[in-house]
Scaffold this active site. Sequence first.
Site, PDB file in Angstrom:
ATOM      1  N   GLN A 223       4.066   6.925   1.882  1.00 55.05           N
ATOM      2  CA  GLN A 223       4.098   6.020   0.736  1.00 55.05           C
ATOM      3  C   GLN A 223       3.470   6.664  -0.498  1.00 55.05           C
ATOM      4  O   GLN A 223       3.485   6.077  -1.570  1.00 55.05           O
ATOM      5  CB  GLN A 223       3.325   4.730   1.074  1.00 55.05           C
ATOM      6  CG  GLN A 223       3.912   3.951   2.232  1.00 55.05           C
ATOM      7  CD  GLN A 223       3.084   2.762   2.661  1.00 55.05           C
ATOM      8  OE1 GLN A 223       2.875   2.544   3.831  1.00 55.05           O
ATOM      9  NE2 GLN A 223       2.611   1.954   1.723  1.00 55.05           N
ATOM     10  N   ARG A 370      -0.125  -4.386   4.104  1.00 56.32           N
ATOM     11  CA  ARG A 370       0.445  -5.283   3.096  1.00 56.32           C
ATOM     12  C   ARG A 370      -0.675  -5.997   2.334  1.00 56.32           C
ATOM     13  O   ARG A 370      -0.693  -7.217   2.216  1.00 56.32           O
ATOM     14  CB  ARG A 370       1.389  -6.288   3.736  1.00 56.32           C
ATOM     15  CG  ARG A 370       2.408  -6.810   2.730  1.00 56.32           C
ATOM     16  CD  ARG A 370       3.576  -7.500   3.330  1.00 56.32           C
ATOM     17  NE  ARG A 370       4.491  -7.864   2.247  1.00 56.32           N
ATOM     18  CZ  ARG A 370       5.713  -8.314   2.423  1.00 56.32           C
ATOM     19  NH1 ARG A 370       6.192  -8.455   3.631  1.00 56.32           N
ATOM     20  NH2 ARG A 370       6.474  -8.626   1.406  1.00 56.32           N
ATOM     21  N   CYS A 371      -1.594  -5.191   1.870  1.00 55.18           N
ATOM     22  CA  CYS A 371      -2.744  -5.819   1.228  1.00 55.18           C
ATOM     23  C   CYS A 371      -3.516  -4.790   0.433  1.00 55.18           C
ATOM     24  O   CYS A 371      -3.407  -3.600   0.664  1.00 55.18           O
ATOM     25  CB  CYS A 371      -3.590  -6.486   2.294  1.00 55.18           C
ATOM     26  SG  CYS A 371      -5.185  -5.835   2.654  1.00 55.18           S
ATOM     27  N   GLU A 741       2.446  -8.450  -1.738  1.00 54.85           N
ATOM     28  CA  GLU A 741       1.657  -8.785  -0.559  1.00 54.85           C
ATOM     29  C   GLU A 741       1.117 -10.205  -0.557  1.00 54.85           C
ATOM     30  O   GLU A 741       0.506 -10.624   0.430  1.00 54.85           O
ATOM     31  CB  GLU A 741       0.483  -7.808  -0.465  1.00 54.85           C
ATOM     32  CG  GLU A 741      -0.516  -7.998  -1.592  1.00 54.85           C
ATOM     33  CD  GLU A 741      -1.475  -6.823  -1.741  1.00 54.85           C
ATOM     34  OE1 GLU A 741      -1.049  -5.687  -1.525  1.00 54.85           O
ATOM     35  OE2 GLU A 741      -2.633  -7.064  -2.087  1.00 54.85           O
TER      36      GLU A 741
END
Length: 796
Positions: A223, A370-371, A741
């Site tokens: 990523q 996701r945070c 998120e």
Amino acid sequence: MTQALDEIKIGGLGVSRKRVEDDRFIRGKGNYTDDITLPGMLHMEILRSPLAHARIKSIDASRAWDIPGVHLVLTGDMMATRNLAWMPTLSYDTQAVLATDKVRFQGQEVACVIADDPYIAKDACEAIEVDYEPLPVIVNPKQAVAEGAPVIRDDKENQADNVIYHWEVGDAAGTDRAFEQADVISRLQLHYPRSHPSPIECCGSIADFNRATSKLTVYMTTQAPHIIRAAVALVAELPEHMIRIISPDIGGGFGNKVPVYPGYVCSILASILLERPVKWIEDKTGNLISTGFARDIYLDGEMALRQDGKILGVRMRCDADHGAFFSDAQPSKFKIGLLHSTFAAYDIPAAHLRARGTYSNKAPGGVAYRCSFRVTEAMFFQERMMQAAADDLGMDQAAFRRMNFVRDEDFPHRTPFGFLLDSGQYRKCLDVGLKAVGYEDFRKRQEEARAKGRLLGLGISTMTEPLGAGNSREYDILGIKMFDSAELKVHMTGKAIVRTGARTQGQGHETTWAQIVSHELGIPAEDVVVEEGDTDTAPFGMGTYASRSTPVAGAAVAMVARKIRAKARRLAAHLLEVSEEDIEWELGRFYVRSAPDRGVTIQECAMAAYSNMPDGMEPGLENTAYYDPPNLTWPFACYIVTVEVDPATGVWDVLTTVAVDDCGVRINPMIVEGQIMGGLTEAYAMASMQFITFDAEGNCIGSNYMDYLLPTAWETPGFELHSEVVTPCPHHPIGAKGIGECAAVGGPAAFVNAVIDALSGTGVRNIDMPLLPDRVWEALTYRRDISGAPPVATDD
Ligand code: CDP
């Protein structure tokens, strides 16, 4: 005469344009790491430890070397001769690449085989004989700090115990005073269990070292390609300009693909040694047991309350279980990420947080699934605590929240932990949510149902969270400042390419960045191609995680487009033979203020940039912007869930899920809705079924999709989404805030609160996630809280 364009027709801001990337995905034409085959490519497989904690007495790889088709067997000792047995982590710790002295978690990388095909490599892994001497195992912080606990990281000088850090933030004395003045003190303890991001595509890499050019090209599932390039340059001491990281299509990341994994390092070293491309593709169990776990945090909080419902102060303690290596990606100065963003949505005068991190015999944890660096844990605890406090006061859940919200007129608002909130309309979001769910009516129905023995419950979760790390003053990873970038090239025919330092993994950047260019320049979105993920072509950026793309890289896209527009204005003045001051702009066109019919399009300006520029002007129409955000963006969300619990079985069904998200200006409303639905699905999964734990021996329970459940469309409840509330971000160039998120961060508490609400009157304050039916049944039947902390059965 040329006319101003209609933004909707050209696919600009606010248009639900279809995702351009889906054309190739739904046709099976995506290009993932595993789709890439290079001439002469070899394959690598990893031998993993079956034990969670054991001393390695010996490794005998001779049988593996003898297998035809095997080219190389890498062990920790071989890595050590090249100073690569250990690597630095993103949190200033070290992590074993291949184990030398001990294994410290089940699934740890012990050796690698590189062979003609993956099957030979796998067979050869099984031929490696490792003699282990088992050691006592630690699977939770309580065991980690117990008297006489074995020191997991005895490789580290000066590490006499299993504590990684103590960290505190806030005003301890002020918070003590708030508690002295309290009428009521509410308390809550819970464990946010480990969860795994579990992207459909596992991790993998293809390293290709070319001795003739000295160039190392690595295709990998990352990523953050530029961070990987920097890490490879620094760790392997290779020249940075000779390293090219290409992150092709990525089948989901969710934070799992941020860290540097041993597999990447080994494939690179193997390619350098063998001078052939080496491919490593992780299998699902390998991914589930060894890569980037999230959460695993014990939270213990107290809230000081006035009888009328006003929150006076909050105290929080937390114990974070980081696994065997402290390898989270997080801003250097915050030991436990942004956990102190907790309670930001509420106007609380005093707060204090104390955190301790410990090692355990589990794979590295703490990844931001996701945070944004632990905000999921922060918001979950916040909203569970809010429910418990309202119950303790005997106050209505919605009224308690409304009373304590930061008010619209109080922005920018400084939280007791020092964050500065940008903007919001929290009460309005709550009101929209309550209306949508039919709050008053539901409460009546709940009472009536209860009289008949039916258990209905309603859970609210209202939260704001910080999205878009940096700014660079406060946020860095290993000293690398958190900003982002965009490069825009407008070709002579008015078509364009935009590149950013972010990397989409399914979020739809190829669609939305083009929409920003379209909005800023009036170039139709279909004329703008977006490219990300190649460090040789993209400008430097910190990558995509923590919903930072829109707040930072998206802002950079707007800013670079504005630079292009400024140059195009000078070209327009030249073409129209007037001075720049006499030029006006409307979407896609410059015109003469005194004669609006006289104008030139952005495409005509582009042509002029290559064919008819004024004397002294540098040709071309391209530029780069590095964007350092002045602040984080703070979206707000109100999630309301209603459930019915079956008292006989503990099974609970979701009746309604209402989501009111305010993420400022929406670039593409359809994509935003997709992000919210995906996040709510993950929230439901965490609350209801995702269970990955460890037994007393450190065996990972949940290392396959039979045990670790992902909800399919069948189990996933329906969602009702609301977009009525739009509070633009005052410092973002197009007013957008992050969204990726939010629902995964704020959603879990809404589901859990709903089930706990259904159990009201039983004295049950907490059931740790996942709320499996047997846990709910046990809580209801025995009227007690249920802890999910591992090991569940044998903990003393
Ligand atoms: O960093 P990440 O891409 O995961 O998250 P994000 O910045 O919140 O964006 C997720 C997707 O939603 C991207 O395609 C964004 O462009 C889109 N989005 C949007 O259309 N409007 C917003 N206000 C926020 C995001």
